[in-house]
Structure formats: C-alpha cells, structure tokens
Motif scaffolding. Structure first.
Motif, short mmCIF file in Angstrom:
data_model
loop_
_atom_site.label_atom_id
_atom_site.label_comp_id
_atom_site.label_asym_id
_atom_site.label_seq_id
_atom_site.Cartn_x
_atom_site.Cartn_y
_atom_site.Cartn_z
N ARG A 49 -37.32 45.27 58.22
CA ARG A 49 -37.13 45.26 59.53
C ARG A 49 -36.62 44.07 60.01
NH1 ARG A 49 -42.38 46.05 61.85
NH2 ARG A 49 -42.55 48.00 60.36
N ALA A 50 -37.18 42.96 59.81
CA ALA A 50 -36.84 41.66 60.33
C ALA A 50 -35.35 41.22 59.87
CB ALA A 50 -37.56 40.50 59.93
N ILE A 51 -35.45 41.53 58.51
CA ILE A 51 -34.07 41.14 57.67
C ILE A 51 -32.83 41.97 58.27
CG2 ILE A 51 -32.79 41.11 55.52
CD1 ILE A 51 -34.63 38.69 55.95
N LEU A 52 -32.97 43.28 58.65
CA LEU A 52 -32.01 44.12 59.33
C LEU A 52 -31.64 43.62 60.79
CD1 LEU A 52 -33.12 47.64 58.20
CD2 LEU A 52 -31.04 46.38 57.40
N ALA A 102 -35.26 46.03 70.68
CA ALA A 102 -34.60 45.64 69.62
C ALA A 102 -33.40 46.58 69.26
CB ALA A 102 -35.20 45.95 68.34
N TYR A 103 -33.17 47.65 69.70
CA TYR A 103 -32.11 48.46 69.51
C TYR A 103 -30.90 47.94 70.65
CZ TYR A 103 -28.88 52.59 70.02
OH TYR A 103 -27.65 53.55 70.06
N GLN A 104 -31.22 47.85 71.80
CA GLN A 104 -30.52 47.44 72.91
C GLN A 104 -29.89 46.08 72.40
OE1 GLN A 104 -29.21 49.24 75.35
NE2 GLN A 104 -30.69 50.87 74.76
N GLU A 105 -30.56 45.16 71.85
CA GLU A 105 -30.24 43.83 71.32
C GLU A 105 -29.13 44.12 70.27
OE1 GLU A 105 -29.90 39.87 71.98
OE2 GLU A 105 -31.21 41.20 72.93
N ILE A 106 -29.32 44.93 69.38
CA ILE A 106 -28.10 45.31 68.08
C ILE A 106 -27.03 45.66 68.85
CG2 ILE A 106 -28.07 46.69 66.14
CD1 ILE A 106 -31.15 46.47 65.68
N LEU A 134 -35.13 51.49 63.79
CA LEU A 134 -34.38 50.58 64.54
C LEU A 134 -33.22 51.33 65.44
CD1 LEU A 134 -34.18 47.51 62.66
CD2 LEU A 134 -35.23 47.79 64.67
N GLY A 135 -32.93 52.69 64.99
CA GLY A 135 -31.98 53.52 65.57
C GLY A 135 -30.48 53.51 65.08
N THR A 485 -40.12 56.63 65.29
CA THR A 485 -39.87 55.63 66.64
C THR A 485 -39.16 56.74 67.53
OG1 THR A 485 -37.86 54.75 66.17
CG2 THR A 485 -40.02 53.71 65.09
N VAL A 486 -39.14 56.07 68.71
CA VAL A 486 -38.20 56.78 69.80
C VAL A 486 -36.74 56.79 69.63
CG1 VAL A 486 -39.92 56.46 71.63
CG2 VAL A 486 -38.38 54.60 71.17
#
Length: 915
Positions: A49-52, A102-106, A134-135, A485-486
């Motif tokens: 998760r973190a690496i992605l 996290a998704y919005q940041e990506i 992470l979407g 997840t959502v």
C-alpha cells in the motif's frame, strides 16, 4: 529523459512502514485479507500500500516553484508521510476515510489521469489488492491458477457484489438493523450456507465423528492424536513400534502424555494399546534425526528401513489419545473403544489420486516414505469429510439460486466455500502436528514444504475448534468483511505468462514481487490446493482449471530437477527474467517508476540454512539474475528501500538470522544516451557515494543480516546508471563482477567506520575477532593494546576485560553487573554500552534495554553502529548465537528508543557521557 521525481525516489518513512509490515505478518491478529486462501511468502499489505502511494505522488523537490526552500519541502514530505502513516494503521478496514484521502491525493498528483496497476507475478495478490483498495484500475496476472483464483476472489468477485444485501432466508429478521456495506452481506450469506452444509454433512457422516465418554459425561471430540508405526526389525521383538516425535500431549499443568501398553511374550513384544496419563513421560519420543528407537526393545532403526517399509505400504497408523473439552479447557483421555476402527472404515466418495512432485526432494519429504500422491496425505475419514463437503457445496449453489441469488452471485459464494474447504484441508490432513504448547492442530503449510510427520493430530471436522469446517468458513467470512474499501471496484485477474506480455499503449504502473530463483516451488506446493479447487470449481472456471495439475514447465523458477541440472535451470530463469523486463518496459507509463521487491532468502515460517556468508549473499544467482534482467532491459535503479517482511516477534524471540527484509528497487528506463565509464571510474564513484547510502541504511534500522543485500541497491544503482562499464581488457563489466566490488566496498566502509569508536572499543573489536569471549594470552593482548595506543590495565579499568594468571578475556555478558549505571561510571566506552544493552534486552526485553538507554541518552546511538560490525565478524566466524544477539539489538532499536520516552524522568540521566 526528464521525469517528475516521485516520493519513493527520494524519501520514505521506513520506520512506519516496517512496523506495520511486521505486525501484518504476525499470526492471531484477527480477520485479515490473507485469510481468504493460503499463499507462501505473501507480501505484507502495508508495504504494498505504502509503496504504491509513494510511487504515485510527487516528491516536493520536483516542484521548486511551489516548494522553493528545503524547509518547505521537508514540511510537504511530512504531510505525505502522515498520509502513509494513516495508511499503515492497524485494522485499516475500520478507517475507510483514509482510503478516500489517499485517493484524492493520488488523483491530484496524477492530474486526474490514473495509471493501471499491473502485477505480472501477482501470487497472493497483495499488490493488486492494495491497488484496488486505493481506488486504482488494476490488472493482476499469474501463471499459477491457484494464485489467479485468489486474485479473482479479491479483486473481481468481492467488489462485484459489494454492498450486497444477503439473500438467505434467515436474514429477514435483520433487515433494518444492519447496514450491509462493502463485504458484510456477502459474508453473512457465506456463513449461512456454510452452516447449512455443516448440518447436512452431520446428517450424512456425523456417525464417523463419535463423542467420547469421560467418567459419566459424554463430550464432542476436539481432536484425535495418531502415531505412525512400523514393524520392529528385531526378530526377538517384532512389535508395531510407534514413530513418535513426542509422547507429550499438553505442556500445560497438570501435563498429559500418552504411553504404550506393552505386553512381553516368548514370541516377541506386543503393544496392546495406549493410555493417557498425567505428568512427564520417561521417554519423550522415539524418533530423532537418524531414525527411531523401538520403545519395546530399544533397537535403533534407521531411516532407510522405515522408508522401504513406507514405500511398500507397511507403515500403519494407531490412535494414541483423544482430546475433549467439557467447557473448562481441554482434557486428554485414552483412546475410546471403536473410535479407531470407525475412522478407518470410512469410504470416501472421491479422492485426489494425483502424484506429488516427487522429484522435488527439497520441498517434499513425505514421498520418501510412500506418501507420494495427494490422497495419501489424508486419512480415510478426512477424505470422506472433504469430499462430502464438496458435494454439499455443489448443492448449496442450487439452493442459493432458489433463495433468490443470481447465477454469478451463487458462483461467487461457491468459490469462497471451496476456498474455505481448502483452508480446512490445510488444517485437516495426516501431516498436521498436534502442538502440545498451544494445544491445537497446526496446519500443513506452516512452512514452504510438505514434510514427513510421524505423530499427527486429526481435528474433528464437524466440531467447532481449529481444523473444523465451521471455523474455516467462518474465518473466511470474517476476512471477506475486511477486504473491500469505499474505493473498491471490480478489476481484472487472469492467467498469463509474465514473459509473454506485449502492450499497445504505455499506461501501466508496474509493481511486482517476482519469484526468488529456486527458493519457493510455488507450482509444486500449490498442487495440494489445486486438486481440491479443480474438483469443486472446474465447471465454473473451465479454462483456468483445465490442466490436471498446476502448470510447471513455464514457471519462472530455477528448478534443477525440471531442466536437467543447475545450468539448464539457470538458463531458464535468466532468459525468462530478461524477456519479462524487456517486455514490461514497453508498457510502463513514463510518469512512474517500476518497483520490484526482492529477497533471495525468504523467511515465511521456515528456517533456511545459509549456504554462504551474509556478506557474500550479493553473489547469489538469484540476485545476479534479477539485476542482469533489469540492466539488460535498459532499467537503471534510482532508489532502494529495505522493507521488513518477517515478524519482529519471531526474529527476536526465536533468534534466527534469516533475512528479514525485502529490498524494494525503484527503477526508471536508462537514457538512450547514457555514457560509458571505466572500471576505475566506477570504483571512484562507489567510494564517493556508497558510504552515505550505508549510513542512511544503518539509520533506517536495517537488520545487520540484511545489510549486504540492501547495499546492492545503491551499488547497482551506480552500475545501471551507465551504458557500459569497461574493464581494462575492453570488455563490459559483468553484474557478477559489480556485485563482488560492491561487497568489497561494503567491507572497507564498515572497517573505516571503526574510526568513530573510542580506543578501548577498537581494541575490543580486534580482540573479539581473534578470541570471541575466550581468554587469550596477556602478551598478545598487550601487543594489540600498544598498537591501539592503550594498555591492558586501562582496559581493565574501563570495564571491558578481566586479566589474571597471564590471561586476558573480554568480560562475558553473563558476568556484567545487572545494575550497571553509566552515570556513575568514570569511563564509559561503546563496547560496554553495547554489551550492557544486549544483556538487558535478552534478560528483560525492550523495556529493560529502554531503561538503560534512558540513562545513556543519545550517546548510546553509536552502539547500533558497533552492532553492525560485531554481527559481520560473528557471521564470518560462524558464531551464530553472537550474530543473533547483535542482529536482535538493531532490530529492537527503534522500539527501545520509543519505550525510553515512556519512562518517567525520575531516572537520573547525564547530559553527556565521556568516551
């Protein structure tokens, strides 16, 4: 080629990621996505998760117009690190808002154009799963159909029926009281139909699982304990001698054990039965590393005889104990009359009569004793139970449809039920040990092998404890609830050979955890599960499950027994890796780096003996092949990060020196106009850049056992930066030569770091390398002391050594004062600090070491540097216990420091200690 630097290419919060990854690998942490189905050496989810995330978001240094100063860049990194921190929380499924953040940041960093996450070696599915969570759009592939099914379940079936309202008839009473979000409804139906199967199976075969009487009470059986037997070759004996690792059934007071009842006659010895008693047995067991000993006549029996008897089908099984539970804990009783006969009378409807990979002697030991097909791994009763459950899973599908479920929903539930049966097969076979410590049946695949087990525990398949159908489908249902997840939507998982990829466009972020040369034979091991999956699901996945066993010849591992020996295996692996990375390069979205996880020595529940010293591990063929594949495909290594992969509890408590980290390589395509340099220039760059990289690795708390591997990254980063590195004879430098030079440079840099230590510590380090903690001659000690500009009496005064009768000896940790107070010591040296910290860690754990660290303050930090040196020396010398001690200190360092902050300031401290 210009590109925007991503966070992973500059900085990562390793402490946060490592702590979360170590926790993720621990057993007993409750519902977890890994519970869907077993897989070997599964990548920790927090690290994936973190690496992605770090591969998708920009490093602030890439935007000097927005973050012009170093302070502003550090602040922005801190904000991104905080998101990673949130993503690495325990029980992340309860923090759904974090995935949205996290998704919005990506999306912001990708300007709204998201890449597709591709993992061509998907395995247990950690990377594809975290991409979906992470979407992001995701494509997972693997050659192994078991891996593909795991990925299909996680990223296809579950998200397709997210937020599904259950369809089972019993759910009407819960309507309005429960929100069926994410996987909750699917899990509810899984429990209902799993229970329906359980009740139907009880009606059909329940009499094969009888209750046991104890006094006037009757109870369901938790498990039966069996032993294999072989006829004693002693003509004067001839008994059916038990092959038992341990007669002990429970180590909890009052302690229980089983004892054979021996009848001695003129014609030989007979074991008429077994009785369970309280206490400690006179004979712990009958098997050892060379063979067995007859419990009746003490005749030693070697393994060749036992193997021949096994291959001839003459190894038998005998019931030695029964375990029950009246609700006040487990009780151990003697075998009940008729139980053994009933179990052996079972007639299974179907059994997996498929040959194991008998040529793979590294991972498969049971074929040596006649257990060479998968049906022989199970008792008749276990086969009956499993085949009956599979039959009712098939009938449950029709019931699901009649209850209102659509065909695809019924297929999804059936798939998960068959996977639950696979979990039960792992815990319900005749190679499962009974663990007398925690009093439960242990699964077959506790490590990456099919071992031979002499005494085994058979769980009550229709009971409600470990190994029972009920506990298996309920656990899978619990795991289903925590996966989605959502941001999860249906993605794609397919069977595909990674070396055959071709791309029509460049829109992939590729992140993968490829095979580890010859370390894990995934296809051979997964046949155990595949034969049952195929039996239960072939009609639903006809193409995926078309072969009788898992495909073998295309698998990208260096299996010598498949390819005519070491050289053929090496060629197969090397050619496959080169072709794979060459093809993958064509599909990479240039905005993002390729990330590759690698750890040649893997450690998921298995102790593997090192075949060469840790400092030489860079020369292993696995690493060489990976690096050659990346380099020849035109990649350069931009950054390397050590990510912990094995449990902290295991490393410290069990004292192993197996490698504990994945090395994550972040790679970019090498510029077409990359220059060439000479060997001399390469060495100069190594000498200039490698020391700083090693310092960063040490400060990241990298385990000493992983240092050689981790150093490969920055060293090969320099190597891969250039088109060619020319040797003096005009030929290009090979990867093997580069690895050798990196290892040599590492040794030189570590040696140069000795200059940071005080005189006494430099003397102690040199003396330790010669003598460890043994006594040596005074003359030798004095000569070394003069060379180091000190004297033996000064060393004695500093508390480093003891001297007398012409001998000098480093003070062993066992003789160090347990109440040593550095604030009251006139001369504190680094050697002394290090040994006292280890003593406290070994005797009082991290809290004890933290109390000492509190007194020392930051002056103690140099002890970690010394621990790296001492580990290296101990490894070279083969001093395993010493190596473990220094490895454990480094691994525990962050926790020691953290615990020291929680200790009240009433402990006296000294601002600065003299060295």
């Amino acid at each position: 080629m210009t590109y925007t630097k991503k966070l992973i290419e500059v900085a990562l919060p390793l402490d946060i990621i490592n702590e979360a990854s170590a926790y993720d690998k621990m057993p007993g942490i409750g519902a977890h996505p890994k519970g869907i189905h077993h897989w070997w050496a599964r990548l920790p989810l927090p690290s994936a998760r973190a690496i992605l995330f770090a591969s998708l978001v920009d490093d602030p240094s890439a935007h000097p117009d927005i973050f012009p100063t170093e302070e502003s860049q550090v602040a922005e990194r801190g904000r991104l690190f905080e998101i990673i921190h949130k993503l690495c929380q325990k029980k992340i499924h309860t923090k759904q808002e974090v995935f949205e953040e996290a998704y919005q940041e990506i999306v912001k960093h990708c300007n709204g154009k998201l890449p597709t996450i591709l993992d061509p070696f998907a395995g247990g599915g950690s990377i594809p799963l975290e991409g979906m969570r992470l979407g992001l759009p995701v494509q997972a592939s693997d050659l192994n159909p078991v891996a593909v099914l795991i990925n299909k379940a996680q990223i296809e079936l579950l998200p397709e029926f997210a937020n599904q309202v259950p369809i089972n008839p019993n759910i009407q009473s819960k309507i309005g009281f429960t929100e069926w979000k994410l996987g909750k409804g699917l899990a509810e139906d899984l429990r209902y139909y799993g229970n329906w199967i359980n009740e139907e199976a009880k009606k059909r075969i329940g009499h094969y699982y009888p209750k046991a009487k104890h006094g006037k009470k009757e109870s369901n059986v938790v498990a039966w304990v069996w032993s294999r037997t072989v006829k004693c070759p002693n003509p004067a004996c001839g008994c059916d001698m038990p092959l038992i690792r341990s007669f002990i059934l429970s180590k909890k007071k009052p302690n229980f054990y089983s004892r054979p009842i021996i009848e001695r006659t003129f014609n030989g010895n007979i074991i008429t039965g077994y009785e369970v008693l309280q206490g400690i047995p006179e004979v712990k067991g009958t098997t050892n590393r060379s063979g067995a000993t007859c419990v009746c006549c003490d005749e030693p029996v070697r393994f060749p005889y036992i193997r021949e008897e096994g291959k001839a089908g003459r190894i038998k099984e005998v019931l030695i104990a029964t375990i029950i539970n009246f609700g006040r804990g487990k009780t151990y009783i003697s075998p009940q009359e008729g139980h053994s006969e009933l179990a052996k009378s079972a007639k299974p409807q179907w059994k997996p009569e498929f040959l194991m990979a008998i040529e793979n002697k590294r991972n498969f030991q049971s074929p040596l004793y006649g257990i060479d097909t998968f049906d022989k791994v199970f008792t008749k009763r276990q086969l009956l139970g499993l085949s009956t459950l599979h039959e009712f899973i098939g009938k449950a599908e029709s019931k699901i449809i009649s209850d209102g479920g659509i065909v695809d929903y019924a297929k999804s539930i059936s798939t998960l039920l068959v996977m639950s049966a696979d979990r039960m097969a792992d815990f319900n076979n005749a190679l499962c040990r009974w663990n007398s410590g925690n009093e439960k049946v242990m699964n077959l695949y506790g490590r990456q092998a099919v071992p031979m087990v002499w005494d085994f525990g058979e769980a009550n398949l229709l009971g409600d404890t470990v190994g029972a159908w009920k506990t298996c489908y309920e656990y899978v249902a619990d795991c289903v609830e925590v996966i989605l997840t959502v941001k999860s939507t249906k993605q794609s998982a397919k069977q595909f050979n990674a070396s055959k990829y071709s791309f029509s466009d460049k829109n992939y972020l590729i992140s993968t955890d490829p095979p580890y040369y010859n370390n894990i034979a995934y296809s051979d091991l997964s046949d155990f599960f595949y034969v049952w999956l195929r039996h239960g699901l072939q009609d639903k996945y006809p193409e995926l499950l078309s072969t009788m066993l898992v495909p073998k010849m295309e698998e990208l591992i260096a299996a010598e027994y498949r390819f005519g020996g070491p050289e053929g295996a090496k060629i197969h692996f090397e050619d496959g890796f080169k072709e794979t990375f060459k093809n993958l390069k064509q599909g990479i979205d240039d905005r993002f780096p390729l990330t590759v996880y690698y750890a040649f020595k893997q450690d998921e529940g298995e102790d593997i003996e090192d075949e060469e010293s840790t400092l030489e591990i860079g020369l292993t063929t696995g690493w060489e092949t990976l690096l050659e594949g990346l380099n020849s495909a035109g990649f350069q290594i931009i950054a390397t990060w050590p990510i912990k992969a094995s449990q902290k509890w295991r490393m410290v408590a069990m004292g192993t020196n197996s490698l504990t980290s994945y090395i994550v390589l972040a790679c970019r395509p090498r510029p077409e106009n990359a220059p060439s340099i000479t060997r001399r220039e390469y060495l100069q760059i190594l000498k200039r850049e490698l020391p700083k990289a090693i310092e960063v690795l040490q400060k990241s708390n990298l385990a000493p056992v992983d240092m050689a591997q981790a150093t490969i990254g920055p060293g090969m980063g320099i190597y891969s930066r250039f088109d060619k590195i020319m040797e003096q004879d005009g030929t290009p430098m090979s990867v093997r030569t580069a690895l050798s030079l990196i290892n040599k440079a590492l040794g030189e840099i570590l040696a140069e770091q000795e200059g940071d230590f005080d005189t006494e510590t430099r003397w102690a380090l040199a003396w330790f390398e010669q003598n460890e903690f043994a006594a040596g001659e005074f003359g030798d000690a004095n000569a070394l002391a003069l060379a180091k500009n000190t004297a033996v009496n000064a060393l004695v005064h500093s508390g480093v050594v003891k001297s007398g009768a012409g001998k000098v000896q480093l003070i062993p940790r066992s003789e160090l004062s347990p109440t040593w107070d550095p604030t009251r010591d006139n001369k504190v040296v680094v050697w002394e600090i290090t040994q006292h910290l280890i003593k406290q860690l070994q005797e009082h754990g991290e809290i004890g070491a933290a109390k000492l660290y509190k007194k020392l303050g930051s002056t103690a930090d140099i002890a970690r540097e010394l621990a790296y040196h001492l580990f290296t020396v101990s490894e070279k010398k083969g001093w395993t216990q010493e190596a473990q001690a220094y490895n454990s200190l480094v691994l525990s360092w962050n926790q020691i420091v953290a615990e020291s902050y929680n200790i009240k300031d009433s402990i006296s401290t000294q601002g600065k200690l003299d060295f």
